[in-house]
Design an enzyme around this catalytic site. Structure first.
Site, PDB file in Angstrom:
ATOM      1  N   GLU A  94     -35.844  83.366  45.386  1.00  0.00           N
ATOM      2  CA  GLU A  94     -36.596  83.596  46.616  1.00  0.00           C
ATOM      3  C   GLU A  94     -36.031  84.794  47.382  1.00  0.00           C
ATOM      4  O   GLU A  94     -34.919  84.735  47.886  1.00  0.00           O
ATOM      5  CB  GLU A  94     -36.544  82.346  47.494  1.00  0.00           C
ATOM      6  CG  GLU A  94     -36.780  81.048  46.718  1.00  0.00           C
ATOM      7  CD  GLU A  94     -36.268  79.823  47.446  1.00  0.00           C
ATOM      8  OE1 GLU A  94     -36.242  79.839  48.707  1.00  0.00           O
ATOM      9  OE2 GLU A  94     -35.868  78.852  46.779  1.00  0.00           O
ATOM     10  N   HIS A 148     -40.725  81.918  49.154  1.00  0.00           N
ATOM     11  CA  HIS A 148     -40.126  80.757  48.482  1.00  0.00           C
ATOM     12  C   HIS A 148     -40.754  80.564  47.096  1.00  0.00           C
ATOM     13  O   HIS A 148     -41.438  79.573  46.835  1.00  0.00           O
ATOM     14  CB  HIS A 148     -40.351  79.517  49.352  1.00  0.00           C
ATOM     15  CG  HIS A 148     -39.456  78.357  49.047  1.00  0.00           C
ATOM     16  ND1 HIS A 148     -39.119  77.976  47.767  1.00  0.00           N
ATOM     17  CD2 HIS A 148     -38.833  77.487  49.882  1.00  0.00           C
ATOM     18  CE1 HIS A 148     -38.344  76.912  47.822  1.00  0.00           C
ATOM     19  NE2 HIS A 148     -38.148  76.600  49.091  1.00  0.00           N
TER      20      HIS A 148
END
Length: 317
Positions: A291, A186
């Site tokens: 991500e 992330h």
């Protein structure tokens, strides 16, 4: 937690300055002779800083909790074994959003500057840090929520001459039954002005738009400009590199390694206001999440099997 091919400690060299590694206050910091550096919290094995050529490449909220009380808002948190809210009637259903990896305490396994790999260029050119997490290290709640025997090794490699950061996650099934998982890195990348940025490399890809009720679309333009809230899951991407361009100049290249999915996220004004750990509230102007992951469906591992995937990010500053 142990691992195979554990590297030997860094050895002194007569050829010049060598990388340095030290631990302080629950984090591991590695620095190259070039001055480039990376910092990784043991909590979540979250990369919270990556500096190349004197420039910070990651965005971390000024209100991020770095004390282990909640997942870090910013840097590179690890999502495992589920992405987003877990589905009902699934083995991950009892887990919190994004799983437990980003909220567990990892073990530092050691460093190396000599292991072979795509970024290894010699003792003073790169430094690799390894972190481990297994079922035995989980909290009691997490053990109950996901009672499988597993092993994670997360490798963070800082490359100096090429201004790169490689983050790879190796997942192994150490139990006697198969299980499924998803994973995502992330990554929050820092930019000077999001309105002057474009994201390239996702043209003609299919994506799920979470802002538009999780409807499916196809990217019709070669570049994405961020002009409002964006939350898209791009799947089965054919091109392996997604690039962030700012003011018409390359800023960061994010290369997927054994992965074909990516999420693009920026909360914009209202979502940023609604997150207590997002500061400053106009910080959305200075960040964008690109991500890499495996989030379209599930990866299944049989007993004894291993899976690996990650990214190589290159800074152009």
């Amino acid at each position: 937690m142990d691992r195979s091919n554990k590297p030997t400690p860094l050895s002194p060299s007569t050829t010049g300055p060598q990388p340095s590694v030290h631990s302080e206050q629950g984090r591991v910091i590695a620095r190259l002779p070039t001055g480039d550096s990376v910092e990784v919290l043991l909590y979540g094995a979250t990369v919270v800083s990556w500096k190349a050529n004197g420039k910070e490449n990651l965005w971390v909220s000024k209100a991020a909790k770095l004390d282990g009380s909640k997942p870090v808002r910013g840097g590179v948190p690890i999502v495992f074994p589920c992405f987003g809210p877990p589905p009902k009637n699934h083995a991950t259903s009892s887990l919190p959003q994004h799983g437990f990896a980003r909220s567990s305490h990892w073990e530092y396994l050691g460093s190396s500057s000599s292991e072979s790999g795509s970024l290894a260029r010699g003792g003073d050119d790169s430094i690799k840090l390894d972190f481990g997490l297994s079922h035995a290290q989980l909290s009691d709640d997490a053990k109950k929520q996901w009672p499988y025997d597993f092993g994670l090794v997360y490798s963070v490699t800082l490359g100096g001459k090429e201004r790169t950061l490689q983050t790879m996650l190796r997942v192994s099934n150490q139990g006697k039954e198969s299980w499924e998982f998803q994973m995502l890195l992330h990554s929050y990348f820092g930019v000077d002005d999001i309105t002057r940025c474009q994201i390239n490399g996702l043209g003609s890809s299919t994506y799920i738009d979470k802002v538009l009720d999780a409807t499916q679309h196809t990217q019709s333009t070669p570049s994405i400009s961020i002009t409002g809230e964006v939350d898209r899951v791009y799947t089965s991407i054919k091109q392996d590199t997604t690039s962030i361009v700012e003011n018409g100049k390359p800023r960061l290249d994010i290369q997927r390694d054994r992965l074909v999915d990516s999420v693009v996220w920026n909360p914009w004004i209202e979502k940023a206001k609604g997150m207590s750990d997002f500061e400053p509230k106009d910080g959305y102007k200075n960040m964008v999440c690109v991500e890499v992951g495996a989030v379209d469906g599930w990866q299944r591992l049989e007993p004894g099997e291993t899976w690996e995937g990650g990214q190589i990010v290159r800074s152009h500053l």
